[in-house]
Design an enzyme around this catalytic site. Structure first.
Site, PDB file in Angstrom:
ATOM      1  CG  ASN A 168     -54.269  27.468 -62.429  1.00 51.09           C
ATOM      2  OD1 ASN A 168     -55.245  27.859 -63.073  1.00 51.09           O
ATOM      3  ND2 ASN A 168     -54.109  26.204 -62.093  1.00 51.09           N
ATOM      4  CG  HIS A 214     -71.636  52.366 -20.663  1.00 54.38           C
ATOM      5  ND1 HIS A 214     -71.577  51.005 -20.899  1.00 54.38           N
ATOM      6  CD2 HIS A 214     -70.653  52.635 -19.755  1.00 54.38           C
ATOM      7  CE1 HIS A 214     -70.618  50.474 -20.162  1.00 54.38           C
ATOM      8  NE2 HIS A 214     -70.040  51.442 -19.459  1.00 54.38           N
ATOM      9  CB  SER A 335     -87.092  65.776 -45.970  1.00 59.32           C
ATOM     10  OG  SER A 335     -88.337  65.115 -46.080  1.00 59.32           O
ATOM     11  CE  LYS A 341     -85.082  65.585 -40.823  1.00 57.69           C
ATOM     12  NZ  LYS A 341     -85.517  64.282 -41.303  1.00 57.69           N
ATOM     13  CG  ASN A 343     -81.948  64.576 -43.499  1.00 60.60           C
ATOM     14  OD1 ASN A 343     -82.343  64.899 -42.384  1.00 60.60           O
ATOM     15  ND2 ASN A 343     -82.765  64.301 -44.488  1.00 60.60           N
ATOM     16  CD  GLU A 348     -78.562  59.719 -42.060  1.00 59.90           C
ATOM     17  OE1 GLU A 348     -79.419  58.824 -42.153  1.00 59.90           O
ATOM     18  OE2 GLU A 348     -78.836  60.932 -42.151  1.00 59.90           O
ATOM     19  CE1 TYR A 375     -57.724  29.654 -59.713  1.00 64.91           C
ATOM     20  CE2 TYR A 375     -58.597  27.944 -61.166  1.00 64.91           C
ATOM     21  CZ  TYR A 375     -58.616  29.253 -60.698  1.00 64.91           C
ATOM     22  OH  TYR A 375     -59.522  30.135 -61.219  1.00 64.91           O
ATOM     23  CD  GLN A 380     -64.715  32.826 -63.301  1.00 62.45           C
ATOM     24  OE1 GLN A 380     -64.037  32.158 -64.074  1.00 62.45           O
ATOM     25  NE2 GLN A 380     -66.025  32.976 -63.453  1.00 62.45           N
ATOM     26  CE  LYS A 383     -59.174  37.232 -59.994  1.00 60.16           C
ATOM     27  NZ  LYS A 383     -59.620  35.844 -59.706  1.00 60.16           N
TER      28      LYS A 383
END
Length: 519
Positions: A168, A214, A335, A341, A343, A348, A375, A380, A383
């Protein structure tokens, strides 16, 4: 897509249907035997059990003295943590070295036993780093794997190592050490990204861009001012992580299972050897709380949100609609169907992976919310989300730094975009305030000026003085010193504003703080 076969022996054994003789078919799949819900379930169980079956060789558990039966394979598979907590091996060995040294000093083991333990731990660490160490699920976790292997290596002295400690307090110590190291790594990466953003700001010091609220055009700002806003946010992220580090830097070792020990240990010595500020003062708290992990993952989540927002902005700016920046080919993808394209995929994915980091935090919050002291085995499960959070945030920082080094700003496109949106309207209102007009009245006057310019399809700076005076007689020749985005920038003067002098001062301060001139 070719049709596939799922064989009766294993769901993982699949071959093209075209290579098989004609027989009973179901949809796009060919089965060697009729499939029912129960038969499919049985096959899934067989497949899972085969894939996860533990080693044939089992040994008596180090905790198994009062048990007459060993745990079943199902329980062993479900409860093991070695598959992920082996990442803590360095910290576990580090803690054991300190603990052995303290036990020897306190007379709880001989110097000879201590030396044997330390030498054995060196061998084990080398085996792990050389890829020669055998991790065994029947030894459950990183602690038992290392301790049992140490016993195999040096015999009886190894059995003294667990004196005055429990798994522990041992796991809490390991985890705090790991979090401390992880925070240092993240802070280092934050610093590198800040440096690249400041360099980018310095290289584009005169570019004016539209500022948005905005997602609507609001006021003109200097590009370095915008870039430095992210540097400021990253600096708070850095500070949160450092604050978290100082709060978690206390040592649980010696708290044992929950109540401490009656043996004459020196917890202050152990804490000092491990670089902790001090031992934790309450043994129950030491083994039961994970607030240090919650705080760490919370700081990571806020950092991830900042990176996501930067990613979002640059994805927008790289679009045809904005066209403000161009990433180099080295940090872009194409693409599979549209040959034209290009990108900004890395940013992203930075935006997308922020969801994982936030999700890791939520997992821990839910995990901890209903646990009684002290405990519980539930812990466990702390992690894997923590490991994932750190791995993800480090990758996000690294790729954002790489992207930052490989973009250029399209000055002509930005310049052409500036006239739209009457970005100098607020500066014009400030002009009227300086003339003694109350701000609310100034706001109304400028609003009418904007409406008038819209009827003429022109900018405020294109209005004649007579046209401005037809709106309000307060306007004078000096009004043109306030109109246009360049004049707007010149008129910003408050501390922290986007005025040229203010931004130059911010830039100097960051270059000094990050020691950029020395790099």
């Amino acid at each position: 897509m070719e049709s596939m076969i799922i064989s009766s022996s294993s769901l993982s054994s699949i071959t093209p249907i075209s290579s098989l003789p004609t027989s009973r078919c179901f949809s796009k799949f060919h089965f060697t035997q009729p499939i029912t819900r129960n038969s499919m379930s049985r096959r899934l169980l067989v497949s899972c059990n085969a894939a996860q079956s533990p080693e044939k060789l089992k040994e008596t558990k180090l905790w198994g003295g009062r048990f007459e039966e060993s745990v079943t394979d199902v329980v062993e598979r479900f409860t093991e943590s070695i598959s992920f907590d082996k990442q803590l091996y360095k910290q576990d060995i580090q803690g054991s070295r300190a603990h052995a040294s303290m036990l020897a000093k306190q007379g709880l083991m001989t110097e000879s036993d201590k030396d044997s333990i330390l030498q054995g731990l060196i061998q084990i660490e080398k085996q792990i780093e050389d890829g020669e160490f055998v991790w065994r699920t029947d030894r459950e976790d990183v602690h038992m794997n290392i301790e049992a292997t140490l016993t195999d290596l040096i015999g009886e002295p190894a059995k003294k190592l667990h004196t005055a400690r429990s798994r522990n307090d041992q796991v809490c110590t390991d985890f705090r050490l790991w979090c401390r190291d992880a925070i240092d790594a993240i802070c280092y990466r934050i610093n590198l990204l800040q440096v690249e953003l400041v360099k980018l700001a310095a290289a584009n010091s005169d570019i004016i861009v539209p500022g948005y609220t905005h997602l609507q055009r609001a006021q003109p700002v200097l590009l370095p001012h915008l870039l430095l806003s992210y540097v400021e946010q990253l600096d708070r992220d850095y500070g949160r992580l450092k604050d978290c580090r100082s709060r978690l830097n206390y040592c649980p070792l010696g708290a044992c299972a929950l109540a401490g020990t009656g043996l004459p240990i020196d917890r202050f010595m152990t804490a000092e050897l491990l670089g902790f500020a001090a031992p934790m003062s309450n043994s129950i708290d030491a083994v039961s709380d994970r607030d240090f992990v919650l705080e760490f993952l919370s700081a990571n989540s806020i950092l991830a949100i900042h990176l996501s927002r930067l990613g979002e902005e640059w994805v927008l700016w790289a679009s045809e609609e904005f066209g403000f920046l161009t990433p180099s080919d080295s940090v872009s993808t194409g693409s599979s169907i549209m040959p034209q394209k290009k990108n900004p995929d890395p940013m992203e994915l930075v935006r997308g992976k922020s969801a994982r980091v936030v999700g890791d935090l939520v997992t821990l919050l839910v995990l901890c919310k209903g646990l009684p002291q002290a405990y519980n085995r539930d812990l466990q499960e702390d992690k894997e989300p923590s490991f994932d959070s750190v791995k993800t945030i480090l990758a996000m920082l690294e790729v954002t730094e790489e992207f930052t080094r490989n973009i250029t700003f399209n000055q002509e496109r930005i310049k052409k975009s500036l006239p739209a949106g009457h970005l100098d309207a607020t500066t014009l209102a400030d002009y009227l305030v300086k003339k003694g007009i109350p701000f609310r009245t100034s706001h109304d006057i400028v609003g009418r000026a904007v409406a008038f310019s819209l009827t003429k399809s022109c900018q405020l700076q294109d209005l004649t003085l007579d046209e401005l005076r037809s709106i309000d007689g307060v306007f004078d020749e000096d009004v043109y010193e306030y109109l246009g985005v360049e004049n707007s920038i010149k008129n910003f003067s408050s501390f922290g504003s986007t005025g040229a002098e203010c931004v130059a001062s911010q830039l100097r301060n960051w270059m000094l703080k990050l020691e950029i001139n020395n790099q």
